[in-house]
Motif scaffolding. Structure first.
Motif, mmCIF file in Angstrom:
data_model
loop_
_atom_site.group_PDB
_atom_site.id
_atom_site.type_symbol
_atom_site.label_atom_id
_atom_site.label_comp_id
_atom_site.label_asym_id
_atom_site.label_seq_id
_atom_site.Cartn_x
_atom_site.Cartn_y
_atom_site.Cartn_z
ATOM 1 N N SER A 191 -7.773 0.277 -0.624
ATOM 2 C CA SER A 191 -8.838 -0.083 0.328
ATOM 3 C C SER A 191 -9.681 -1.240 -0.175
ATOM 4 N N ALA A 192 -9.892 -1.289 -1.507
ATOM 5 C CA ALA A 192 -10.713 -2.342 -2.095
ATOM 6 C C ALA A 192 -9.908 -3.608 -2.388
ATOM 7 N N GLY A 193 -8.595 -3.558 -2.136
ATOM 8 C CA GLY A 193 -7.750 -4.721 -2.399
ATOM 9 C C GLY A 193 -7.521 -4.986 -3.874
ATOM 10 N N ARG A 194 -7.618 -3.935 -4.697
ATOM 11 C CA ARG A 194 -7.513 -4.120 -6.149
ATOM 12 C C ARG A 194 -6.230 -3.555 -6.741
ATOM 13 N N LEU A 195 -5.391 -2.932 -5.933
ATOM 14 C CA LEU A 195 -4.199 -2.311 -6.500
ATOM 15 C C LEU A 195 -3.206 -3.359 -6.999
ATOM 16 N N VAL A 196 -3.109 -4.498 -6.320
ATOM 17 C CA VAL A 196 -2.191 -5.548 -6.762
ATOM 18 C C VAL A 196 -2.608 -6.060 -8.141
ATOM 19 N N GLU A 197 -3.905 -6.234 -8.334
ATOM 20 C CA GLU A 197 -4.419 -6.672 -9.637
ATOM 21 C C GLU A 197 -3.993 -5.708 -10.739
ATOM 22 N N GLY A 250 0.809 -1.211 0.000
ATOM 23 C CA GLY A 250 0.000 0.000 0.000
ATOM 24 C C GLY A 250 0.841 1.258 0.000
ATOM 25 N N ASP A 251 2.077 1.169 -0.493
ATOM 26 C CA ASP A 251 2.995 2.306 -0.533
ATOM 27 C C ASP A 251 2.813 3.009 -1.874
ATOM 28 N N LEU A 252 1.960 4.039 -1.897
ATOM 29 C CA LEU A 252 1.596 4.672 -3.163
ATOM 30 C C LEU A 252 2.736 5.444 -3.793
ATOM 31 N N ALA A 304 -7.145 7.196 -11.381
ATOM 32 C CA ALA A 304 -7.470 8.608 -11.126
ATOM 33 C C ALA A 304 -8.796 8.770 -10.386
ATOM 34 N N GLN A 305 -9.754 7.885 -10.661
ATOM 35 C CA GLN A 305 -11.098 8.067 -10.113
ATOM 36 C C GLN A 305 -11.463 7.062 -9.035
ATOM 37 N N GLY A 306 -10.836 5.889 -9.087
ATOM 38 C CA GLY A 306 -11.101 4.895 -8.059
ATOM 39 C C GLY A 306 -12.404 4.158 -8.215
ATOM 40 N N ASP A 307 -12.990 4.161 -9.433
ATOM 41 C CA ASP A 307 -14.225 3.407 -9.621
ATOM 42 C C ASP A 307 -14.235 2.779 -11.008
ATOM 43 N N SER A 327 -0.186 14.475 -14.078
ATOM 44 C CA SER A 327 -1.375 13.677 -13.779
ATOM 45 C C SER A 327 -1.616 13.626 -12.272
ATOM 46 N N ARG A 328 -2.839 13.254 -11.893
ATOM 47 C CA ARG A 328 -3.185 13.052 -10.484
ATOM 48 C C ARG A 328 -3.915 11.727 -10.386
ATOM 49 N N LEU A 329 -3.458 10.872 -9.464
ATOM 50 C CA LEU A 329 -4.028 9.534 -9.364
ATOM 51 C C LEU A 329 -4.653 9.346 -7.986
ATOM 52 N N TYR A 330 -5.708 10.136 -7.730
ATOM 53 C CA TYR A 330 -6.358 10.107 -6.428
ATOM 54 C C TYR A 330 -7.044 8.778 -6.144
ATOM 55 N N GLY A 331 -7.340 8.002 -7.176
ATOM 56 C CA GLY A 331 -8.058 6.752 -6.976
ATOM 57 C C GLY A 331 -7.226 5.625 -6.425
ATOM 58 N N LEU A 332 -5.908 5.809 -6.310
ATOM 59 C CA LEU A 332 -5.061 4.722 -5.823
ATOM 60 C C LEU A 332 -5.411 4.320 -4.402
ATOM 61 N N ASN A 333 -5.743 5.288 -3.563
ATOM 62 C CA ASN A 333 -6.130 4.954 -2.185
ATOM 63 C C ASN A 333 -7.368 4.069 -2.157
#
Length: 229
Positions: free
Chosen positions: A184-190, A138-140, A226-229, A174-180
């Motif tokens: 939280s959703a456990g999808r960043l590894v994917e 989770g180290d963005l 960027a959006q997280g959805d 760019s801004r990637l606010y959706g990474l958090n």
């Protein structure tokens, strides 16, 4: 726009430790740029150099110098006697940056897959795996830095330094606010694992797969990162 001044930290920022391999100014500039892209530094907040210096464990001087470098790039603006404010972006700005990246990176990546040897491509695997490692932690900021190294290293094999510089600048803006939200959703590894799949397709010279994977990845950068959805 209301401005919130950050004279004392309202919570610990996720900033990396500073090492001695490069000058402090270079390291802090690099780390702040990654934190800005990752959304750790937000528009509308005035960040003071002494507070950020405390986060890094360094003096305020290299932080001020780094922020001035970012101001020259148009990423932050100086707030007299207070600090620096991150310049905000509109949704249209992010759409435009993504469109330009797609126009550049998709054909360039396919071209690299056509011409690069496995020996040239294989060193990028370390960066691809570092992206996954950062995602699991989770180290963005580390995620953004490893992602930068992967993509710019890949594009460097194209042989056009101006192309690399252009993409570097687009990434910085760019801004990637959706990474958090992905963490939280456990999808960043994917999302992180897309990089190694792309690399495998490039080494196999499966150009159809390469074009599909890089296009899909850049779409995820805009929609998910960027959006997280």
């Amino acid at each position: 726009m209301n401005t919130e001044s950050m004279e004392s930290p309202g919570g610990t920022l996720n900033l990396p430790s500073v090492q001695e391999r490069r000058s402090l100014r270079e390291q802090v500039t690099h780390a702040l740029r990654a934190a800005l892209v990752a959304g750790e530094l937000r528009p509308g907040i005035v960040y003071s150099a002494p507070v950020l210096a405390g986060e890094f464990g360094v003096s305020a001087t290299p932080v001020r110098e780094a922020m001035l470098d970012l101001a020259k790039e148009g990423l932050v603006e100086v707030v007299r006697n207070k600090g620096f404010r991150v310049i905000g972006l509109t949704e249209q700005d992010l759409d435009d940056f993504t469109e330009i990246r797609e126009l550049i990176e998709i054909p360039a990546t396919v071209r690299v897959a056509e011409t690069a040897t496995p020996e040239q491509l294989e060193p990028l695997r370390a960066h691809a795996r570092a992206i996954v490692k950062a995602a699991r932690k989770g180290d963005l900021v580390a995620y953004i830095e490893s992602d930068r190294q992967f993509h710019l290293g890949l594009l460097a094999l194209h042989g056009n330094r101006h192309l690399v510089d252009t993409v570097r600048e687009l990434r910085s803006r760019s801004r990637l606010y959706g990474l958090n939200a992905l963490v939280s959703a456990g999808r960043l590894v994917e999302s992180a694992e897309e990089h190694e799949r792309l690399l495998d397709a490039m080494i196999a010279r499966d150009l159809t797969a390469v074009e599909h994977l890089i296009a899909e990845h850049l779409g995820h950068v805009r929609r998910l990162w960027a959006q997280g959805d």
